[in-house]
Design an enzyme around this catalytic site. Sequence first.
Site, PDB file in Angstrom:
ATOM      1  N   ARG A 156       0.839  -1.201   0.000  1.00 21.36           N
ATOM      2  CA  ARG A 156       0.000   0.000   0.000  1.00 21.36           C
ATOM      3  C   ARG A 156       0.866   1.240   0.000  1.00 21.36           C
ATOM      4  O   ARG A 156       1.942   1.269   0.607  1.00 21.36           O
ATOM      5  CB  ARG A 156      -0.890   0.039   1.247  1.00 21.36           C
ATOM      6  CG  ARG A 156      -1.998  -0.984   1.272  1.00 21.36           C
ATOM      7  CD  ARG A 156      -2.922  -0.740   2.465  1.00 21.36           C
ATOM      8  NE  ARG A 156      -2.198  -0.710   3.726  1.00 21.36           N
ATOM      9  CZ  ARG A 156      -2.632  -0.109   4.830  1.00 21.36           C
ATOM     10  NH1 ARG A 156      -3.783   0.542   4.820  1.00 21.36           N
ATOM     11  NH2 ARG A 156      -1.930  -0.163   5.950  1.00 21.36           N
ATOM     12  N   SER A 225       7.780  -5.378   6.561  1.00 23.73           N
ATOM     13  CA  SER A 225       7.481  -6.451   7.520  1.00 23.73           C
ATOM     14  C   SER A 225       8.191  -7.759   7.171  1.00 23.73           C
ATOM     15  O   SER A 225       7.567  -8.808   6.980  1.00 23.73           O
ATOM     16  CB  SER A 225       5.965  -6.657   7.606  1.00 23.73           C
ATOM     17  OG  SER A 225       5.354  -5.488   8.087  1.00 23.73           O
ATOM     18  N   ASP A 278       5.253  -3.235  11.516  1.00 21.08           N
ATOM     19  CA  ASP A 278       3.863  -2.869  11.809  1.00 21.08           C
ATOM     20  C   ASP A 278       3.601  -2.688  13.303  1.00 21.08           C
ATOM     21  O   ASP A 278       2.747  -1.885  13.695  1.00 21.08           O
ATOM     22  CB  ASP A 278       2.896  -3.882  11.198  1.00 21.08           C
ATOM     23  CG  ASP A 278       3.174  -5.313  11.643  1.00 21.08           C
ATOM     24  OD1 ASP A 278       4.189  -5.548  12.329  1.00 21.08           O
ATOM     25  OD2 ASP A 278       2.380  -6.205  11.286  1.00 21.08           O
TER      26      ASP A 278
END
Length: 546
Positions: A156, A225, A278
């Site tokens: 994203r 991540s 995250d």
Amino acid sequence: MDPIDFLSNKSRFSFSPPWASTRTIELPSLQIPDSPNQGFGSIVSVCAMGKIAVGATVVCTAALCAAAVLVVRHRMKSNGKWGRAVAILKEFGEKCETPDWKLRQVADAMDVEMHAGLASEGGSKLKMLISYVDNLPSGDEAGLFYALDLGGTNFRVLRVHLGGKEKGVINQEFEEVSIPPHLMIGSSEGLFDFIASALAKFVNSEPEEFHPPPGRQRELGFTFSFPVRQTSIASGTLIKWTKGFNIEDVVGEDVVGELTKSMQKIGLDMRVSALVNDTIGTLAGGRFYNQDVIAAVILGTGTNAAYVERANAIPKWHGPLPKSGDMVINMEWGNFRSSHLPLTEYDVSLDAESLNPGEQIFEKLISGMYLGDIVRRALLKMAEEADFFGDTVPPKLRVPFILRTPDMSAMHHDTSPDLKVVGNKLKDILEISNTSLKMRKIVVELCDIVATRGARLSAAGILGILKKTGRDTVKAGEKQKAVIALDGGLFEHYTKFRACLESTLNELLGEEAAKTIVIEHSNDGSGIGAALLAASHSQYLGVDEN
């Protein structure tokens, strides 16, 4: 009683087997002659017929007896099998028990491992990674910042407009982009060029009033991540790929440097201000809204925790102490292991058959990736040893991870009188039809055992963090409040798991201390949190923007 009774010209044989009430079989009507001269042959015939009838009746009786014996044996066998299924359930429940005293042992072990991990590299199962985030959002951040969230087959790009304490997050926009499979196993250049191109396209849609003045760079928070060895707030080398990626020439390289090269190649003037995961993003997002946030926990497909540590309490930190005096530690708590954890045969087999045997034991007990499969393994044992679903084991029940945790949650939350949701899930996912209500109740009980253990162990882990930071008890004369930011689909959507976690933590803390600890849901840390960290680590902090 007499076996044969000629009454009203009818033959009737009565018998009373022990398993049934008296049964009567009607035989054909027999005509008895009025005198000896009226056909002796008929009498012989009648006698013969009587013998045949009696013989047939005896045969029938024997057959009925045999059938009844089979029924009794089947029922005894069925009762024995059902008893075995109940015994498997009971044994599993006992081995998953998490009484308060055991949870306190788990919390103490977590505290010990945290100290060891901070003392030296490799000193603990907990990596206790230094994040280099020493300046969490204050809530005063303002301006336009970008975020890139790369953690799987999609990534994203986000644009977040911050308005400081009064306005908070004014607006946010994002786009999600799928990564072509060939780029996941190709070259570093191919992957990062593709990402930079998508980022540039998104930046081009930026409203004109937000264009930066000449000489000023746009700033980006990069959520990456994957396992990284962080070397500064905005740099880190890739340790290894996971989640289906396998690009050899990136391993050991600075991922921020690789992205920056690709952005420069196409003239995108953007600086990566923060490289985070995250969990740290969730911590940053929580802190922006609430300055009492001291830790963050992700409970989703995987699990992790991060918290704010005093920099002078980190023996392995050899650099100058940060001005804030604080340092965010990425615990990587999924790898926690202790002899106090209640492991069962199903956990052992799941671990042995996993891609990383012997690792991430805590994660395999509490995270969404694994809970559903633990239930499946228990059901498989019932099917194999107790014919729980019939004489044959349903083939789908042997497929690892076919029963996902969202499906387990749906069954666990089924409140219909006949547990219709449970029946439908078993039919649709495992192709098991015609389940009885008592079978469905067993399935719900299995879900409850697994979810309860996971939630209570999660609470014990949080208690370990509170112990390490000295917030597990109320100190005389001190007014303290600590907030734990939680995120992840498991916590957000599995209501019974969430409620159990919260009640267990209160139970462990005690009434007085529980009043000082708050659990808050902090949404989208991997997105907004990264943008907030870009803002709190901006190169333009302190510069008069006028």
